[in-house]
Design an enzyme around this catalytic site. Structure first.
Site, PDB file in Angstrom:
ATOM      1  CG  HIS A   1      97.219 -55.013 -44.159  1.00 32.81           C
ATOM      2  ND1 HIS A   1      96.702 -53.603 -43.843  1.00 32.81           N
ATOM      3  CD2 HIS A   1      97.937 -55.476 -43.089  1.00 32.81           C
ATOM      4  CE1 HIS A   1      97.270 -53.337 -42.478  1.00 32.81           C
ATOM      5  NE2 HIS A   1      97.827 -54.458 -42.286  1.00 32.81           N
TER       6      HIS A   1
ATOM      7  CB  SER B   1      99.193 -53.084 -39.471  1.00 34.65           C
ATOM      8  OG  SER B   1      98.167 -53.998 -39.358  1.00 34.65           O
TER       9      SER B   1
ATOM     10  CG  ASP C   1      94.306 -53.074 -45.811  1.00 32.68           C
ATOM     11  OD1 ASP C   1      93.975 -53.936 -44.965  1.00 32.68           O
ATOM     12  OD2 ASP C   1      95.364 -52.067 -45.675  1.00 32.68           O
TER      13      ASP C   1
END
Length: 239
Positions: free
Chosen positions: A216, A138, A204
């Site tokens: 995600h 991320s 995602d």
């Protein structure tokens, strides 16, 4: 800026629980992120052979956690460190958790890249035989992008010195926000692209513009961590 190797040992079997945290992420609204009840900090893990805390190891994973996670390797970095060690029997494998805020406004990515780059430079100078695997999840993937010198990947930060690029054997990222710009590491970095593996789950919203935030959060359990470890191990010199 904190740079160096902590002596904490990477802990396996972490129990991951949702945190009541609403993060505003530019481009894809407000989401809750996972944190970890068992927070393994930056430290030394072991591969096929044990490594003394603070010693030079054959390989070091330098990983940046995702937004909202407490300091440490995070929900993706911890299993990746364990899997990488298992893929390199007979090698010593350590890990370092990038020290940065992982703030919800994403502005901490640049300072995180600086910490990643300075740490690699420090260890490379002290341990001339150590090979590095770098990566992130991320916002941690943005940290990695910036450290590789990819322009427009986030806030300003120091890149890995050009003369150390060859010491980075592999790059593995998960849920990379660079994908929202329809960009990849392979297409953005001639130096690091050929040794990079990017995972973006279907749906995602952080890397692919989807609308399924559960996608995600699925990287620790959908097999991509193991695939990333296998990819990185395959690029380690002499393996």
């Amino acid at each position: 800026m904190l740079v160096g190797i902590s002596a904490a040992v990477v802990v396996g079997g972490a129990v991951v629980t949702p945190q009541a945290f609403a993060a505003t992420v530019p481009g894809f609204g407000r989401f809750g992120f996972f944190g970890s009840r068992n927070n393994a900090g930056a430290g030394t893990g072991t591969g096929g052979a044990a490594a003394d805390n603070g010693s030079c190891t054959d390989v070091q994973l330098v990983f940046a956690r995702g937004t909202g996670e407490p300091q440490g390797l995070g929900i993706v970095g911890r299993p990746l460190a364990q899997a990488l060690g298992a893929e390199l029997p007979g090698r010593t494998v350590s890990s370092f958790a990038v020290v940065y805020a992982a703030a919800s406004n994403q502005r901490s990515a640049g300072p995180g890249a600086t910490n990643m780059s300075q740490h690699i430079a420090s260890v490379a100078a002290a341990c001339p035989q150590t090979q590095f695997v770098i990566g992130g999840y991320s916002q941690g993937a943005s940290v990695t992008d910036i450290a590789m010198g990819i322009r427009g990947a986030g806030t300003a930060g120091e890149a890995i010195p050009a003369d150390l690029a060859g010491r980075v054997s592999a790059v593995v990222v998960f849920g990379n926000p660079l994908g929202l710009q329809r960009r990849t590491i392979a297409g953005s970095s001639a130096v690091f692209g050929p040794k990079a593996k990017e995972f973006c789950n279907n749906g995602d919203p952080v890397c692919g513009g989807g609308n399924n935030f559960a996608a995600h959060l699925a990287y620790p359990r959908n097999g991509t961590v193991q695939q990333g470890a296998e990819f990185a191990a395959g690029l380690i010199e002499g393996n």
